[in-house]
Design a protein around this motif. Sequence first.
Motif, short mmCIF file in Angstrom:
data_model
loop_
_atom_site.label_atom_id
_atom_site.label_comp_id
_atom_site.label_asym_id
_atom_site.label_seq_id
_atom_site.Cartn_x
_atom_site.Cartn_y
_atom_site.Cartn_z
N SER A 16 -2.54 5.90 -0.19
CA SER A 16 -3.90 5.65 -0.77
C SER A 16 -4.73 4.87 0.44
O SER A 16 -6.01 4.68 0.16
N ARG A 17 -4.07 4.07 1.28
CA ARG A 17 -4.77 3.21 2.24
C ARG A 17 -3.94 2.95 3.46
O ARG A 17 -2.78 3.34 3.37
N ILE A 19 -1.76 2.52 6.78
CA ILE A 19 -0.95 3.38 7.65
C ILE A 19 -0.74 4.86 6.84
O ILE A 19 -0.72 5.86 7.39
N ARG A 39 0.12 3.13 -6.56
CA ARG A 39 0.12 2.71 -7.89
C ARG A 39 -1.42 2.64 -8.35
O ARG A 39 -1.71 2.89 -9.51
N GLY A 40 -2.17 2.16 -7.36
CA GLY A 40 -3.57 2.08 -7.80
C GLY A 40 -4.24 3.49 -7.97
O GLY A 40 -4.19 4.40 -6.87
N ASP A 64 4.96 4.37 -9.63
CA ASP A 64 5.48 3.06 -8.84
C ASP A 64 6.87 3.54 -8.28
O ASP A 64 7.56 4.11 -9.16
N VAL A 65 6.80 3.67 -7.06
CA VAL A 65 8.31 4.02 -6.54
C VAL A 65 9.46 3.28 -6.84
O VAL A 65 10.46 3.74 -6.65
N ASN A 91 6.98 5.63 3.52
CA ASN A 91 5.99 4.66 4.20
C ASN A 91 5.60 3.23 3.13
O ASN A 91 5.40 2.26 3.83
N SER A 94 5.75 -3.31 -0.41
CA SER A 94 4.67 -3.78 -1.88
C SER A 94 4.67 -5.28 -1.31
O SER A 94 5.57 -6.11 -0.80
N TYR A 154 11.58 -9.68 4.32
CA TYR A 154 10.99 -8.20 4.81
C TYR A 154 11.44 -7.76 5.95
O TYR A 154 12.09 -6.69 6.06
N LYS A 158 13.96 -4.59 6.50
CA LYS A 158 13.46 -3.41 7.62
C LYS A 158 14.54 -3.09 8.68
O LYS A 158 14.87 -2.01 9.07
N ILE A 187 -0.78 -4.55 12.42
CA ILE A 187 -2.01 -3.37 12.32
C ILE A 187 -2.82 -3.79 11.50
O ILE A 187 -2.85 -4.43 10.31
N HIS A 189 -6.15 -3.04 9.31
CA HIS A 189 -6.99 -1.88 8.39
C HIS A 189 -7.60 -2.55 7.11
O HIS A 189 -7.14 -3.58 6.76
N1 LIG Z 1 0.22 -3.46 8.38
C1 LIG Z 1 1.20 -3.79 9.20
O1 LIG Z 1 0.44 -4.84 10.21
C2 LIG Z 1 2.35 -3.45 9.35
C3 LIG Z 1 3.25 -3.77 10.27
C4 LIG Z 1 4.53 -3.36 10.36
C5 LIG Z 1 4.89 -2.38 9.64
N2 LIG Z 1 4.03 -2.10 8.43
C6 LIG Z 1 4.87 -1.00 7.65
O2 LIG Z 1 3.79 -0.04 7.46
C7 LIG Z 1 3.68 0.60 6.24
C8 LIG Z 1 2.51 0.75 5.41
O3 LIG Z 1 1.88 -0.65 5.64
P1 LIG Z 1 0.40 -0.68 5.20
O4 LIG Z 1 -0.07 -2.07 6.10
O5 LIG Z 1 -0.50 0.42 5.24
O6 LIG Z 1 0.62 -1.35 3.62
P2 LIG Z 1 -0.35 -1.27 2.39
O7 LIG Z 1 -1.79 -1.57 3.12
O8 LIG Z 1 0.12 -2.52 1.81
O9 LIG Z 1 -0.29 0.12 1.67
C9 LIG Z 1 0.79 0.34 1.05
C10 LIG Z 1 0.49 1.68 0.37
O10 LIG Z 1 1.52 1.81 -0.39
C11 LIG Z 1 1.13 2.04 -1.91
N3 LIG Z 1 2.01 1.18 -2.64
C12 LIG Z 1 2.71 -0.12 -2.45
N4 LIG Z 1 3.54 -0.25 -3.28
C13 LIG Z 1 3.84 0.80 -4.02
C14 LIG Z 1 4.82 1.11 -5.14
N5 LIG Z 1 5.50 0.36 -5.69
N6 LIG Z 1 4.78 2.23 -5.63
C15 LIG Z 1 4.07 3.34 -5.05
N7 LIG Z 1 3.07 3.18 -4.21
C16 LIG Z 1 2.81 1.81 -3.51
C17 LIG Z 1 0.01 1.27 -1.85
O11 LIG Z 1 -1.13 1.38 -2.83
P3 LIG Z 1 -1.00 0.65 -4.21
O12 LIG Z 1 -0.90 -0.86 -4.11
O13 LIG Z 1 -2.22 1.16 -5.08
O14 LIG Z 1 0.37 0.80 -4.97
C18 LIG Z 1 -0.65 1.51 -0.55
O15 LIG Z 1 -1.10 2.83 -0.58
C19 LIG Z 1 4.95 -0.48 5.39
O16 LIG Z 1 6.06 0.05 5.34
C20 LIG Z 1 4.99 -1.60 6.11
O17 LIG Z 1 6.14 -2.31 6.08
C21 LIG Z 1 2.92 -2.58 8.38
#
Ligand SMILES: NC(=O)c1ccc[n+]([C@@H]2O[C@H](COP(=O)([O-])OP(=O)(O)OC[C@H]3O[C@@H](n4cnc5c(N)ncnc54)[C@H](OP(=O)(O)O)[C@@H]3O)[C@@H](O)[C@H]2O)c1
Length: 255
Positions: A16-17, A19, A39-40, A64-65, A91, A94, A154, A158, A187, A189
């Motif tokens: 939903s948002r 990555i 979830r949202g 919710d996964v 992906n 939380s 975290y 990982k 990252i 966003h």
């Molecule tokens: N952003 C970074 O800087 C970064 C850096 C290194 C690695 N990563 C990794 O990249 C991946 C994505 O990161 P991101 O920054 O895009 O994360 P994010 O902005 O938190 O987005 C996470 C996505 O997963 C959903 N989600 C979260 N908890 C959930 C749950 N319990 N059940 C179902 N859906 C759930 C969220 O929607 P809802 O909240 O509505 O559920 C959202 O769509 C993750 O594995 C993160 O560890 C990110």
Amino acid sequence: MDLGLTNKRVIVTGGSRGIGHAIADSFINDGAAIATCARGKEALAKALNQWHNQGATAFGSSVDVSEPEAFASWFESAVEQLGGLDILVSNVTSMNEFTGLDRWKQAFEADLLQHIRATELALPHLKNGKQPAIVYIASIASIMTANMPTETEYGAMKAALISYANQLANKLGKDNIRVNLVSPGPIYHENGFWQGVEKYKPELFKRAEALSVFNRLGTSQEVANAAVFLASPAASNVTGTNLRVDGGTIKTVNF
Ligand SMILES: NC(=O)c1ccc[n+]([C@@H]2O[C@H](COP(=O)([O-])OP(=O)(O)OC[C@H]3O[C@@H](n4cnc5c(N)ncnc54)[C@H](OP(=O)(O)O)[C@@H]3O)[C@@H](O)[C@H]2O)c1
């Protein structure tokens, strides 16, 4: 380069948002059908509308996964709607709002167990899939020893995910299922973690930028490009790989 993704059936968790959204978007642009969850409800509905308006085959609903029964039922219905499964991109992460040992438990659930749960649900279908593949989104936090204090649990989870995925890659070779990971650096966003850091901890943000050899954070699309390639038949001889997408933030030789 033709990635060979036309009509591939793909589940991307957390689309939903950020990555996950960029990954789902990229699969769609390459002709794949996707199912995703979050979830949202609002952001998910917005993403699905956007894809449907493009004429894409995209399914999704809120779940919710970390809720095993609800997620299993979501997963089976997603596979049914897709008509099978060729690719899983696990992906989700939380936000962890706990402290102490509860924080470890939450990190174990959010950054390890739910990936394993998704894998167990996917495997019977992937075994019947076409050029099947799994990609996990890990993080360079897995190999950093100077993580932010909030990333101790975290990072450790990982790291466990990377070990799990590499063992899986070895085991699943006999089924022709490839298993790879992408490890992003910071990252930026919309509505993401680093947007909050930019606003509330600008010095930390600047430090993260400076660690990259390009003096900037990465984008979701840059992570998606790597994930989609690894998941695609174009990467047919690539398995057990952890691809860093971090702008050179990690200063070690990547053998
Ligand atoms: N952003 C970074 O800087 C970064 C850096 C290194 C690695 N990563 C990794 O990249 C991946 C994505 O990161 P991101 O920054 O895009 O994360 P994010 O902005 O938190 O987005 C996470 C996505 O997963 C959903 N989600 C979260 N908890 C959930 C749950 N319990 N059940 C179902 N859906 C759930 C969220 O929607 P809802 O909240 O509505 O559920 C959202 O769509 C993750 O594995 C993160 O560890 C990110």
